[in-house]
Design a protein around this motif. Sequence first.
Motif, PDB file in Angstrom:
ATOM      1  N   ILE A 105      15.924   8.875  14.594  1.00 28.36           N
ATOM      2  CA  ILE A 105      15.257   9.272  13.363  1.00 28.36           C
ATOM      3  C   ILE A 105      15.546   8.171  12.337  1.00 28.36           C
ATOM      4  O   ILE A 105      16.704   7.826  12.107  1.00 28.36           O
ATOM      5  N   TYR A 106      14.495   7.654  11.737  1.00 31.97           N
ATOM      6  CA  TYR A 106      14.639   6.564  10.786  1.00 31.97           C
ATOM      7  C   TYR A 106      14.036   6.965   9.441  1.00 31.97           C
ATOM      8  O   TYR A 106      13.048   7.704   9.386  1.00 31.97           O
ATOM      9  N   TRP A 107      14.651   6.429   8.376  1.00 35.11           N
ATOM     10  CA  TRP A 107      14.199   6.711   7.012  1.00 35.11           C
ATOM     11  C   TRP A 107      14.002   5.415   6.237  1.00 35.11           C
ATOM     12  O   TRP A 107      14.755   4.450   6.425  1.00 35.11           O
ATOM     13  N   GLY A 108      13.016   5.433   5.364  1.00 34.73           N
ATOM     14  CA  GLY A 108      12.859   4.343   4.424  1.00 34.73           C
ATOM     15  C   GLY A 108      13.752   4.560   3.212  1.00 34.73           C
ATOM     16  O   GLY A 108      14.459   5.564   3.108  1.00 34.73           O
ATOM     17  N   GLN A 109      13.672   3.626   2.281  1.00 30.92           N
ATOM     18  CA  GLN A 109      14.539   3.680   1.098  1.00 30.92           C
ATOM     19  C   GLN A 109      13.956   4.572   0.004  1.00 30.92           C
ATOM     20  O   GLN A 109      14.657   4.922  -0.943  1.00 30.92           O
ATOM     21  N   GLY A 110      12.690   4.929   0.137  1.00 31.01           N
ATOM     22  CA  GLY A 110      12.050   5.820  -0.829  1.00 31.01           C
ATOM     23  C   GLY A 110      11.277   5.066  -1.898  1.00 31.01           C
ATOM     24  O   GLY A 110      11.586   3.920  -2.232  1.00 31.01           O
ATOM     25  N   THR A 111      10.274   5.747  -2.425  1.00 35.80           N
ATOM     26  CA  THR A 111       9.492   5.195  -3.529  1.00 35.80           C
ATOM     27  C   THR A 111       9.308   6.307  -4.573  1.00 35.80           C
ATOM     28  O   THR A 111       9.018   7.454  -4.215  1.00 35.80           O
ATOM     29  N   GLN A 112       9.496   5.963  -5.831  1.00 34.60           N
ATOM     30  CA  GLN A 112       9.459   6.945  -6.906  1.00 34.60           C
ATOM     31  C   GLN A 112       8.036   7.233  -7.348  1.00 34.60           C
ATOM     32  O   GLN A 112       7.249   6.304  -7.596  1.00 34.60           O
TER      33      GLN A 112
END
Length: 117
Positions: A105-112
Amino acid sequence: QVQLVESGGGLVQAGGSLRLSCVASGTILSVNVMGWYHQAPGKQRELVATMISNGSTNYADSVKGRFTISRDNAKNTVYLQMNSLKPEDTGVYYCNLVVPGTKYIYWGQGTQVTVSS
């Protein structure tokens, strides 16, 4: 290893639209599920939408009819078109990639995303 990089967040007025993108790089198996999750301030991360590599989709009830997930498998990219945005859509949006039947399972750093009323 897989890296996910999101883009497309920003500030928008209620009723407006944004399109988020997430590019995956690295060793990516052909069968996977890519999706978007939303974390509002002070709340837990919640599912927004997912799309399997075969095209099947799943949406949270709160975004049905407003958000559309799509993907370009050749570019290892998943998109989230967000229309009719509401202030409660404000938060960080994370891209996610899951390889079914494995531990990966991989996640990105996120975008606001900020929606003003």
